[in-house]
Design a protein around this motif. Structure first.
Motif, PDB file in Angstrom:
ATOM      1  N   SER A   1     -51.303 -40.700 -14.824  1.00  0.00           N
ATOM      2  CA  SER A   1     -51.050 -39.356 -15.318  1.00  0.00           C
ATOM      3  C   SER A   1     -50.492 -38.518 -14.351  1.00  0.00           C
ATOM      4  O   SER A   1     -49.768 -37.478 -14.803  1.00  0.00           O
ATOM      5  CB  SER A   1     -52.497 -38.718 -15.712  1.00  0.00           C
ATOM      6  OG  SER A   1     -53.306 -38.349 -15.038  1.00  0.00           O
ATOM      7  N   ALA A   2     -50.618 -38.662 -12.780  1.00  0.00           N
ATOM      8  CA  ALA A   2     -49.728 -37.822 -12.129  1.00  0.00           C
ATOM      9  C   ALA A   2     -48.417 -38.177 -12.029  1.00  0.00           C
ATOM     10  O   ALA A   2     -47.587 -37.404 -11.366  1.00  0.00           O
ATOM     11  CB  ALA A   2     -50.543 -37.701 -10.719  1.00  0.00           C
ATOM     12  N   LEU A   3     -47.823 -39.410 -12.352  1.00  0.00           N
ATOM     13  CA  LEU A   3     -46.459 -39.586 -12.432  1.00  0.00           C
ATOM     14  C   LEU A   3     -46.028 -39.157 -13.793  1.00  0.00           C
ATOM     15  O   LEU A   3     -46.578 -39.521 -14.766  1.00  0.00           O
ATOM     16  CB  LEU A   3     -46.093 -41.072 -12.254  1.00  0.00           C
ATOM     17  CG  LEU A   3     -46.592 -41.396 -10.622  1.00  0.00           C
ATOM     18  CD1 LEU A   3     -46.751 -42.787 -10.345  1.00  0.00           C
ATOM     19  CD2 LEU A   3     -45.460 -40.874  -9.662  1.00  0.00           C
ATOM     20  N   ASN A   4     -44.717 -38.744 -13.754  1.00  0.00           N
ATOM     21  CA  ASN A   4     -44.148 -38.499 -15.075  1.00  0.00           C
ATOM     22  C   ASN A   4     -43.617 -39.786 -15.994  1.00  0.00           C
ATOM     23  O   ASN A   4     -43.161 -40.464 -15.279  1.00  0.00           O
ATOM     24  CB  ASN A   4     -42.912 -37.599 -14.889  1.00  0.00           C
ATOM     25  CG  ASN A   4     -42.418 -36.705 -16.202  1.00  0.00           C
ATOM     26  OD1 ASN A   4     -42.402 -37.592 -17.294  1.00  0.00           O
ATOM     27  ND2 ASN A   4     -42.022 -35.684 -16.133  1.00  0.00           N
ATOM     28  N   PRO A   5     -44.132 -39.849 -17.130  1.00  0.00           N
ATOM     29  CA  PRO A   5     -43.925 -41.236 -17.822  1.00  0.00           C
ATOM     30  C   PRO A   5     -42.591 -41.590 -18.171  1.00  0.00           C
ATOM     31  O   PRO A   5     -42.109 -42.662 -18.511  1.00  0.00           O
ATOM     32  CB  PRO A   5     -45.102 -41.165 -19.075  1.00  0.00           C
ATOM     33  CG  PRO A   5     -45.029 -39.642 -19.192  1.00  0.00           C
ATOM     34  CD  PRO A   5     -45.241 -39.046 -17.921  1.00  0.00           C
ATOM     35  N   VAL A   6     -41.722 -40.428 -18.320  1.00  0.00           N
ATOM     36  CA  VAL A   6     -40.412 -40.569 -18.709  1.00  0.00           C
ATOM     37  C   VAL A   6     -39.214 -40.919 -17.862  1.00  0.00           C
ATOM     38  O   VAL A   6     -38.109 -41.058 -17.967  1.00  0.00           O
ATOM     39  CB  VAL A   6     -39.836 -39.598 -19.919  1.00  0.00           C
ATOM     40  CG1 VAL A   6     -40.963 -39.472 -20.813  1.00  0.00           C
ATOM     41  CG2 VAL A   6     -39.890 -38.401 -18.928  1.00  0.00           C
ATOM     42  N   TYR A   7     -39.650 -41.015 -16.503  1.00  0.00           N
ATOM     43  CA  TYR A   7     -38.721 -41.052 -15.419  1.00  0.00           C
ATOM     44  C   TYR A   7     -39.083 -42.573 -14.583  1.00  0.00           C
ATOM     45  O   TYR A   7     -40.416 -42.755 -14.484  1.00  0.00           O
ATOM     46  CB  TYR A   7     -38.640 -39.978 -14.513  1.00  0.00           C
ATOM     47  CG  TYR A   7     -37.856 -38.984 -15.013  1.00  0.00           C
ATOM     48  CD1 TYR A   7     -36.649 -38.732 -15.456  1.00  0.00           C
ATOM     49  CD2 TYR A   7     -38.862 -37.691 -15.356  1.00  0.00           C
ATOM     50  CE1 TYR A   7     -36.193 -37.404 -16.043  1.00  0.00           C
ATOM     51  CE2 TYR A   7     -38.478 -36.635 -16.144  1.00  0.00           C
ATOM     52  CZ  TYR A   7     -36.945 -36.360 -16.546  1.00  0.00           C
ATOM     53  OH  TYR A   7     -36.568 -35.364 -16.954  1.00  0.00           O
TER      54      TYR A   7
ATOM     55  N   GLN B   1     -38.144 -40.642  -9.437  1.00  0.00           N
ATOM     56  CA  GLN B   1     -39.306 -39.653  -9.158  1.00  0.00           C
ATOM     57  C   GLN B   1     -39.591 -39.476  -7.518  1.00  0.00           C
ATOM     58  O   GLN B   1     -39.933 -38.485  -6.860  1.00  0.00           O
ATOM     59  CB  GLN B   1     -40.565 -39.875  -9.790  1.00  0.00           C
ATOM     60  CG  GLN B   1     -40.631 -39.599 -11.194  1.00  0.00           C
ATOM     61  CD  GLN B   1     -41.743 -39.897 -11.942  1.00  0.00           C
ATOM     62  OE1 GLN B   1     -42.999 -39.061 -11.694  1.00  0.00           O
ATOM     63  NE2 GLN B   1     -41.830 -40.782 -12.858  1.00  0.00           N
TER      64      GLN B   1
ATOM     65  N   TYR C   1     -40.556 -48.090 -14.919  1.00  0.00           N
ATOM     66  CA  TYR C   1     -41.281 -46.861 -15.101  1.00  0.00           C
ATOM     67  C   TYR C   1     -42.968 -46.850 -14.751  1.00  0.00           C
ATOM     68  O   TYR C   1     -43.311 -48.048 -14.582  1.00  0.00           O
ATOM     69  CB  TYR C   1     -41.303 -46.775 -16.560  1.00  0.00           C
ATOM     70  CG  TYR C   1     -39.997 -46.172 -17.040  1.00  0.00           C
ATOM     71  CD1 TYR C   1     -39.487 -44.852 -16.950  1.00  0.00           C
ATOM     72  CD2 TYR C   1     -38.999 -47.199 -17.403  1.00  0.00           C
ATOM     73  CE1 TYR C   1     -38.106 -44.493 -17.420  1.00  0.00           C
ATOM     74  CE2 TYR C   1     -37.449 -46.767 -17.594  1.00  0.00           C
ATOM     75  CZ  TYR C   1     -37.226 -45.574 -17.802  1.00  0.00           C
ATOM     76  OH  TYR C   1     -36.077 -45.256 -17.989  1.00  0.00           O
TER      77      TYR C   1
ATOM     78  N   HIS D   1     -45.458 -46.835 -16.027  1.00  0.00           N
ATOM     79  CA  HIS D   1     -46.558 -47.773 -16.844  1.00  0.00           C
ATOM     80  C   HIS D   1     -46.275 -49.210 -16.804  1.00  0.00           C
ATOM     81  O   HIS D   1     -47.088 -50.093 -17.098  1.00  0.00           O
ATOM     82  CB  HIS D   1     -46.423 -47.443 -18.294  1.00  0.00           C
ATOM     83  CG  HIS D   1     -45.148 -47.974 -19.020  1.00  0.00           C
ATOM     84  ND1 HIS D   1     -43.867 -47.077 -18.906  1.00  0.00           N
ATOM     85  CD2 HIS D   1     -45.058 -48.930 -19.542  1.00  0.00           C
ATOM     86  CE1 HIS D   1     -43.032 -47.826 -19.500  1.00  0.00           C
ATOM     87  NE2 HIS D   1     -43.583 -48.943 -19.897  1.00  0.00           N
TER      88      HIS D   1
END
Lengths: 350, 307
Positions: free
Chosen positions: A118-124, A129, A168, A170
């Motif tokens: 959750s601390a990494l942005n899922p869309v980049y 990042q 990504y 995930h």
């Protein structure tokens, strides 16, 4: 990539060199519709180059909030820093203009968080990042930033970094994701790394790998490491010094070896007896009775007194040292050891 | 992804067959005799009436009428209306008008809706936030008919800022009807964006972005807005499909010769071929834009994969 390495890691125990960071009387409160929550109530500590300081405490003891206050990333409102100073490289971070504060985050002090998913942005992509650090602070082009990102991913031992740089978050395992976070945090060779429960979301073998990585990086760079955790085992393995927090205050501070072998505060004592030990096989764990205090209504006197097996109240108490009335300040009990208890000498047995 | 799109496109065939048959059956079931209605008060020679009935297959049972219609359709023949005008001509004339109106409406949704939503989401509980909440509540609770007349009266008649009706002034004449048509969706987009922004601003990765020392504008635009727009883009995409269906009320009040009014008029005249032709086309648009939305969704959110 080569990270300049001027310092060697501090030997275990004790602060070495001049302090990198000096936190003094830091106070944070949350103003909510239902009242004021006193999350951090005047904590002070210093961190030296190469030192690992563990901040130990239960959920809600103020350990994460104090770290976010130092980073300047608290949500205001509801959080307000109501007092204290945080001196880093001769400047009080709390009074710096926002733009200068921003420039400290990353190259000066950086932070990793508990749950990397959750601390990494899922869309980049992870490469993007990580690369953002170089683009934001050094003005590198997107392409150069990505190249640097691959080098960093190699450095935190992510296999096949060049192939995975465009993946990504995930698509990574939990341990690899935390390595991505670490790569991001050490990108600009920070003087201080704050790790907020870096291994809590990971399973035990991966925990050990991530802690080893952090220690190796610290040895290479000489950065100061603030390790926020409730995991006594992690503290024992990697930290030099420990500060135990309770109800937004530091209640005991010293070297890990000293504090763990001979606590000077009944709360710490309770924590130590709650550790499962191999040699005490078959025995019962001893929990600390009661609940952590509600930070909107912290008990008078010593905040731990309602749960304390050693408390002295009323006629039992020495004059001016009634646990339910008189607040015990953090004081030097024996050389190298501070504790916030009226009866520390008794706890220590000196 | 390619296979997914191909499969979805193939699926549109049975959907369109089903939809067109339903519409055909409904027009067939309408009471009254279209030929008699066409003649009006004047008497019509029985031979002429019989000829017309025969030309338009009106004497056949429903299934045969439909089969003949689809048979012509697959050869590219949309049929003609009772006046002998090809339905395709009507579509080609009316559709661009509706497309322009829909485009203007979508631009309003994007510009006003998203900007208002972002500002309200960033400054929650501020004066502006409350203004957005109150005004969107008013807009969604007033019927579009009232909005249309109100806009026409205030901006067209009193302030004389916009033409009252018609499309003679080119794009400019689409602004006011476009705004009226978009009003409900603008309000919805503003609220959706606001909620989404407010939610994402509390996300852990936004805290990370701040901890990285990114500029506040980068934190908001790159790490909050980008993530917040995923549901908004999805809604707007699907809304294009709806808007292409035309807006009978808006097109009627502002006298815009769009596809919605063409359908409405054809229903009144029981022109089966026109109604079915246009509506089936609209069903296709709707399916198509929903497919575009699904594809876009995968582009915007890398966690979504269709293969």
């Amino acid at each position: 990539m080569s990270i300049s390495s001027g310092a060697t890691a501090a030997p275990r125990g004790g602060a070495v060199g001049s302090p990198l960071l000096a936190v003094d009387d830091l106070q944070v409160e949350f103003r909510t519709g239902s009242g004021v929550v006193n999350a951090v109530n005047g904590i002070s500590y210093t961190l030296a180059q190469g030192e690992t300081l563990a901040i130990l405490g239960e959920s809600g003891s103020g350990k994460s909030v104090s770290a976010q206050a130092i980073m300047g990333i608290l949500d205001t409102p509801p959080a307000h820093i109501t007092g204290g100073t945080v001196v880093f490289e001769g400047r009080d971070l709390l009074t710096l203009p926002p733009e200068e504060q921003r420039q400290v985050r990353g190259p000066g002090i950086s932070m990793i968080f508990q749950d990397a998913l959750s601390a990494l942005n899922p869309v980049y992509s992870v490469g993007f990042q990580i690369g953002e650090m170089f683009r934001a602070h050094q003005g590198l082009s997107k392409k150069d930033a990505k190249r640097k990102a691959v080098e960093l991913m190699d450095r935190v031992r992510i296999p096949a970094a060049a192939q995975r740089v465009n993946d990504y978050p995930h698509q990574f395992s939990g341990g690899m994701r935390q390595r991505v976070m670490i790569a991001m945090a050490i990108a600009l060779d920070p003087k201080i790394l704050i790790a907020d429960e870096p291994t809590t979301a990971l399973d035990v073998t991966v925990q050990a790998q991530v802690m080893d990585l952090l220690k190796d990086l610290q040895r290479d760079t000489g950065m100061g490491l603030i390790l926020i955790t409730h995991d006594l085992g992690v503290v024992n393995e990697v930290a030099d010094n420990v500060a135990v927090m309770y109800a937004g205050r530091i209640v005991e501070r010293g070297t890990v070896d000293d504090v763990f072998s001979r606590p000077a505060m009944p709360y710490t004592e309770g924590l130590m007896t709650s550790i499962p030990r191999v040699e005490a096989k078959g025995g019962r764990l001893v929990p600390i009775s009661g609940q952590p205090p509600n930070l909107a209504r912290i008990p008078s006197g010593c905040p731990f007194h309602p749960r304390c097996p050693r408390r002295r109240i009323g006629a039992e108490a020495a004059p001016g040292r009634d646990c339910a009335v008189d607040h015990p300040p953090l004081r030097l009990v024996v050389p190298g050891r501070e504790a916030a208890c009226h009866y520390s000498e008794e706890v220590l047995g000196v | 992804m390619g296979r997914y799109v191909a499969r979805r496109l193939l699926l549109t065939i049975p959907v369109m067959l089903g939809a067109s048959f339903l519409i055909f059956a409904m027009v067939f079931a309408l009471p009254g005799d279209p030929i008699a209605a066409l003649a009006g008060d004047r008497p019509i020679a029985p031979a002429v009436a019989a000829q017309l009935r025969d030309d338009f297959n009106l004497g056949d049972p429903l299934w045969l009428q439909y089969a003949k219609y689809v048979g012509d359709l697959v050869q590219g023949d949309f049929g003609t209306d009772f006046a002998g005008r090809p339905v395709l001509d009507t579509i080609l004339q009316r559709l661009p008008v509706t497309a322009k109106l829909a485009l203007v409406a979508v631009l309003f949704e994007i510009v006003i809706g998203i900007v208002a939503g972002v500002l309200a989401g960033i400054r929650r509980n501020s004066f502006f936030d409350n203004l957005v909440l109150v005004s969107t509540t008013i807009v969604v609770s007033v019927p579009i008919l009232v909005l249309a007349f109100l806009a026409q009266f205030v901006f067209g008649l009193k302030l004389e800022l916009f033409p009252i009706a018609g499309v003679r002034d080119g794009w400019y004449s689409y602004l006011l009807p476009g705004l009226v048509l978009a009003a409900g969706s603008v309000a919805y987009v503003a609220r959706l964006t606001r909620t989404s922004m407010a939610e994402n601003l509390r996300a852990d990765y936004v805290r990370t972005a701040r901890a990285k020392g990114l500029k506040p504008s980068t934190v908001v635009v790159r790490h909050t807005l980008r993530n917040s727009l995923i549901p908004v883009v999805t809604f707007i995409g699907a809304d294009i499909g709806t808007l292409m269906g035309g807006a009978i009320v808006t097109e009627t009040v502002f006298n815009i010769p769009g596809i919605g009014r063409a359908v409405f008029e054809s229903i009144q005249r029981q022109e089966g071929a026109v109604v079915v032709g246009i509506v089936t086309l609209l069903v296709f648009f709707f399916i198509f834009f929903n497919l575009v939305v699904d594809v876009l969704y995968a582009v915007l959110d890398p966690r979504i994969r269709y293969d």
